[in-house]
Design an enzyme around this catalytic site. Structure first.
Site, PDB file in Angstrom:
ATOM      1  N   ARG A 118     107.577  52.090  68.368  1.00  0.00           N
ATOM      2  CA  ARG A 118     106.640  52.702  69.293  1.00  0.00           C
ATOM      3  C   ARG A 118     107.201  52.561  70.700  1.00  0.00           C
ATOM      4  O   ARG A 118     107.705  51.496  71.072  1.00  0.00           O
ATOM      5  CB  ARG A 118     105.271  52.020  69.229  1.00  0.00           C
ATOM      6  CG  ARG A 118     104.445  52.390  68.009  1.00  0.00           C
ATOM      7  CD  ARG A 118     103.989  53.852  68.032  1.00  0.00           C
ATOM      8  NE  ARG A 118     103.149  54.167  66.887  1.00  0.00           N
ATOM      9  CZ  ARG A 118     103.599  54.705  65.744  1.00  0.00           C
ATOM     10  NH1 ARG A 118     104.880  54.997  65.598  1.00  0.00           N
ATOM     11  NH2 ARG A 118     102.765  54.962  64.760  1.00  0.00           N
TER      12      ARG A 118
ATOM     13  N   GLU B   4     104.514  59.465  75.245  1.00  0.00           N
ATOM     14  CA  GLU B   4     104.819  60.715  74.528  1.00  0.00           C
ATOM     15  C   GLU B   4     103.767  61.759  74.810  1.00  0.00           C
ATOM     16  O   GLU B   4     102.584  61.430  74.833  1.00  0.00           O
ATOM     17  CB  GLU B   4     104.874  60.425  73.024  1.00  0.00           C
ATOM     18  CG  GLU B   4     106.172  59.792  72.615  1.00  0.00           C
ATOM     19  CD  GLU B   4     106.191  59.346  71.161  1.00  0.00           C
ATOM     20  OE1 GLU B   4     105.578  60.017  70.314  1.00  0.00           O
ATOM     21  OE2 GLU B   4     106.824  58.329  70.892  1.00  0.00           O
TER      22      GLU B   4
ATOM     23  N   HIS C 166     110.424  61.841  68.016  1.00  0.00           N
ATOM     24  CA  HIS C 166     109.555  61.098  67.081  1.00  0.00           C
ATOM     25  C   HIS C 166     109.579  61.731  65.674  1.00  0.00           C
ATOM     26  O   HIS C 166     108.564  62.222  65.184  1.00  0.00           O
ATOM     27  CB  HIS C 166     108.109  61.030  67.613  1.00  0.00           C
ATOM     28  CG  HIS C 166     107.319  59.890  67.012  1.00  0.00           C
ATOM     29  ND1 HIS C 166     106.309  59.237  67.669  1.00  0.00           N
ATOM     30  CD2 HIS C 166     107.404  59.287  65.795  1.00  0.00           C
ATOM     31  CE1 HIS C 166     105.794  58.294  66.889  1.00  0.00           C
ATOM     32  NE2 HIS C 166     106.447  58.305  65.741  1.00  0.00           N
TER      33      HIS C 166
END
Ligand code: GLV
Ligand code: GLV
Length: 332
Positions: free
Chosen positions: A243, A272, A290
């Site tokens: 993350r 993000e 991602h």
């Protein structure tokens, strides 16, 4: 009664088919903001929410919600306030296990891609500047014989270790940084004698590649900050497939710019889909959007797990994968 299932966006097949077969499905035409999602969850019209990482399921939403649970289409669940969910008897489901290898593949891809300067190399060829083999063209770093430091030694960390060992790397790890916990030989299993546990600061200092495999929580936010980057070797690379907020991204940009470390391979970002200012201008980075779990088979398996969790929760049953089983209150 069929469970009433709310989706903020479609999930891949066969997930939708399972949901339509078992439940009464409401698929929103566009992804709602948190206020709109809160109102929908509070309406009493739905038994379960099938959420994605972009859906923020916070304490206010959960306090107002009249759903039995939230089935997250992801293994990670940092978009959901699990403590608040548990307090309100709201189950949270996730999709563990099925994306372990795919994500470890991306970690290995980033290790190799940063070492061998794959983005710079590809750019050179595409821009028409490749003028034939040259003894000094785009020389990179080795991976074999180099030390891979793992932050975290769960499923994905172990799967990355397995790959790195096959590439001839030395693997060291800290199981739950920044805290320490001794992993017994028994627990190491297939890795006994092949990988070494070290204190977190030693993992940082010894790594030629430092790869992050911890969940995001209060302890791991900014685990890799300016001080940790400074404690790495100047020749080392940072890889993050977990993350974004585990790494202080602004500090990383500075470190990359000033040569504090050699490069970084990232699949996740602190905010993000936004990137820290200056990140994309740095040649010594490999930046992915991602896609750790993004293979056709894996996304399908995640969809099946998320759908099954949603259906079970909606029916008042315990789902196959709950991150807070203690929230279960049975059918009411
Ligand atoms: C993806 O990042 C996931 O948590 O499944
Ligand atoms: C995550 O750790 C997974 O293996 O799903």
């Amino acid at each position: 009664m069929k469970p009433r299932i709310l989706l903020t966006a479609a999930i891949p097949e066969p997930g939708m088919e399972l949901l339509y077969d078992a439940g009464e499905v409401t698929l929103l035409p566009e992804v709602p903001d948190t206020a709109a999602l809160t109102a929908l969850c509070a309406s009493g019209d739905f038994d379960v929410l099938l959420s994605r990482l972009g859906d923020t399921v916070d304490a206010d939403l959960l306090a107002a919600a009249k759903v039995r649970g939230v089935s997250n289409y992801a293994v990670g669940f940092n978009n959901i306030d699990v403590e608040a969910a548990t307090k309100h008897g709201i189950l949270v489901g996730n999709t563990p296990g099925v994306l372990t290898d795919a994500t470890a593949d991306v970690a290995m891809l980033l290790i190799l891609g940063t070492a061998r300067r794959v983005v710079e190399a590809d750019t050179l060829v595409r821009s028409g500047q490749f003028s034939g083999w040259n003894p000094e063209l785009l020389m990179g770093a080795d991976v074999s014989g180099q030390v891979l430091g793992l932050a975290g030694f769960g499923r994905i960390g172990r799967a990355t270790a397995r790959r790195a060992l096959a590439f001839g790397m030395d693997v060291v790890f800290s199981p739950r940084p920044p805290q320490e916990r001794i992993v017994s030989a028994d627990e190491l299993g297939e890795f006994a004698g092949k990988v070494r546990q070290l204190p977190w600061d030693e993992v940082v200092a010894q790594a030629d590649f430092l790869s992050i495999h911890v969940p995001l929580n209060g302890q791991t936010r900014h685990l890799v900050d300016a001080a940790v980057l400074k404690a790495m070797k100047p020749s080392a690379f940072l890889v993050n497939t977990s993350r974004g907020p585990v790494v202080d991204e602004a500090a990383l940009v500075t470190a990359l710019r000033e040569g504090v470390i050699a490069g970084a391979g990232l699949d996740v970002y602190e905010n993000e889909p936004e990137l820290a200012s200056g990140l994309t201008e740095l040649p010594n980075t490999v930046l992915l959007p991602h896609i750790g779990s993004a293979t056709v088979p894996v996304r399908g398996k995640m969809a099946v797990l998320a759908a099954r969790n949603a259906i079970a929760i909606g029916k008042g049953e315990m789902p196959e994968f709950a991150v807070n089983p203690e929230a279960f209150r049975g059918a009411q």
